[in-house]
Motif scaffolding. Sequence first.
Motif, PDB file in Angstrom:
ATOM      1  N   GLY A 126      -4.391  10.076   6.266  1.00  0.00           N
ATOM      2  CA  GLY A 126      -4.784  10.734   4.233  1.00  0.00           C
ATOM      3  C   GLY A 126      -5.406   8.730   3.356  1.00  0.00           C
ATOM      4  N   ARG A 127      -5.991   9.339   2.168  1.00  0.00           N
ATOM      5  CA  ARG A 127      -5.869   7.785   1.632  1.00  0.00           C
ATOM      6  C   ARG A 127      -4.940   6.811   1.539  1.00  0.00           C
ATOM      7  NH1 ARG A 127     -10.065   8.181  -2.337  1.00  0.00           N
ATOM      8  NH2 ARG A 127     -11.309   6.779  -2.426  1.00  0.00           N
ATOM      9  N   VAL A 128      -5.467   5.683   1.105  1.00  0.00           N
ATOM     10  CA  VAL A 128      -4.164   4.139   1.248  1.00  0.00           C
ATOM     11  C   VAL A 128      -4.910   3.865  -0.524  1.00  0.00           C
ATOM     12  CG1 VAL A 128      -3.207   3.215   2.850  1.00  0.00           C
ATOM     13  CG2 VAL A 128      -4.066   4.532   3.501  1.00  0.00           C
ATOM     14  N   TYR A 129      -3.785   4.034  -0.847  1.00  0.00           N
ATOM     15  CA  TYR A 129      -3.940   2.909  -2.001  1.00  0.00           C
ATOM     16  C   TYR A 129      -3.579   2.002  -1.784  1.00  0.00           C
ATOM     17  CZ  TYR A 129      -5.495   8.046  -3.799  1.00  0.00           C
ATOM     18  OH  TYR A 129      -5.484   9.193  -3.620  1.00  0.00           O
ATOM     19  N   ASP A 130      -4.051   0.638  -2.790  1.00  0.00           N
ATOM     20  CA  ASP A 130      -2.882  -0.212  -2.583  1.00  0.00           C
ATOM     21  C   ASP A 130      -3.182  -0.886  -3.802  1.00  0.00           C
ATOM     22  OD1 ASP A 130      -3.299  -3.210  -4.183  1.00  0.00           O
ATOM     23  OD2 ASP A 130      -4.865  -4.129  -2.690  1.00  0.00           O
ATOM     24  N   ASN A 167      -2.887  -1.685   5.610  1.00  0.00           N
ATOM     25  CA  ASN A 167      -4.009  -0.550   5.184  1.00  0.00           C
ATOM     26  C   ASN A 167      -4.325  -0.201   6.544  1.00  0.00           C
ATOM     27  OD1 ASN A 167      -5.831   0.778   3.722  1.00  0.00           O
ATOM     28  ND2 ASN A 167      -7.150  -1.021   2.873  1.00  0.00           N
ATOM     29  N   TYR A 214       0.595  -1.119  -0.376  1.00  0.00           N
ATOM     30  CA  TYR A 214       0.026  -0.154   0.233  1.00  0.00           C
ATOM     31  C   TYR A 214       0.676   1.409  -0.398  1.00  0.00           C
ATOM     32  CZ  TYR A 214      -3.228  -3.672   1.350  1.00  0.00           C
ATOM     33  OH  TYR A 214      -3.740  -4.648   1.871  1.00  0.00           O
ATOM     34  N   THR A 259       0.092   5.648   0.472  1.00  0.00           N
ATOM     35  CA  THR A 259      -0.386   7.062   1.287  1.00  0.00           C
ATOM     36  C   THR A 259       0.938   8.081   0.378  1.00  0.00           C
ATOM     37  OG1 THR A 259      -1.007   8.080   2.688  1.00  0.00           O
ATOM     38  CG2 THR A 259       0.497   7.724   3.057  1.00  0.00           C
ATOM     39  N   THR A 287      -5.620   3.345   8.466  1.00  0.00           N
ATOM     40  CA  THR A 287      -6.352   4.681   8.385  1.00  0.00           C
ATOM     41  C   THR A 287      -5.426   5.618   9.226  1.00  0.00           C
ATOM     42  OG1 THR A 287      -7.659   3.809   9.524  1.00  0.00           O
ATOM     43  CG2 THR A 287      -8.357   3.772   7.631  1.00  0.00           C
ATOM     44  N   THR A 321       1.736  12.076   1.319  1.00  0.00           N
ATOM     45  CA  THR A 321       2.377  13.005   2.452  1.00  0.00           C
ATOM     46  C   THR A 321       2.196  13.850   1.939  1.00  0.00           C
ATOM     47  OG1 THR A 321       4.938  12.410   2.377  1.00  0.00           O
ATOM     48  CG2 THR A 321       3.368  11.067   3.647  1.00  0.00           C
ATOM     49  N   SER A 371      -2.026   7.101   8.498  1.00  0.00           N
ATOM     50  CA  SER A 371      -1.780   7.962   8.220  1.00  0.00           C
ATOM     51  C   SER A 371      -2.008   9.232   7.680  1.00  0.00           C
ATOM     52  CB  SER A 371      -1.599   7.082   6.691  1.00  0.00           C
ATOM     53  OG  SER A 371      -2.512   6.912   5.944  1.00  0.00           O
TER      54      SER A 371
END
Length: 151
Positions: A135-139, A129, A81, A83, A131, A85, A133
């Motif tokens: 921000g949005r977490v991408y796979d 994955n 994953y 994100t 949360t 920053t 962080s």
Amino acid sequence: MKSLRNLSITLVLALILSACATPYDTEKSFWTFGKGFETVQIAPDSWQISFVGNTNTDRALTRKYVMLKSAEVCKQAGYRYFTFTNEQTNRDSVGQFGIGSSNSDILWGNSTYDKETSSVVEVTGLNSNTTDSGGRVYDVNYILSHVSTES
């Protein structure tokens, strides 16, 4: 006469190259006129990825390029994953190009302004994955299989 022919060939090649959107696999260099990607590792799990495209590379395509490059870098480093920053994308008018000549203190010439899209992101690889962080977490695998570099 030979130098004029070489100049003409160089100008034609430059026009042909500038007529297309900057390709995805372009690495920023002198030969690409500063267009393309540059990736710098800034921490064990983080990279700064920058991309500069030409007039025909719009914001949406630039975003796809950066998203895909981020997934590739993180996968190569062993992360599932990632994100962002920090992220910044701009479309600016840059440079003035032209040819001019001087005759009796009168300057004749032609100039244009070019537009280029640039994006700089700081991407952090993640093993889960989470949360936390902020921000949005991408796979990584999802991005690699679903994001296309076609405009």
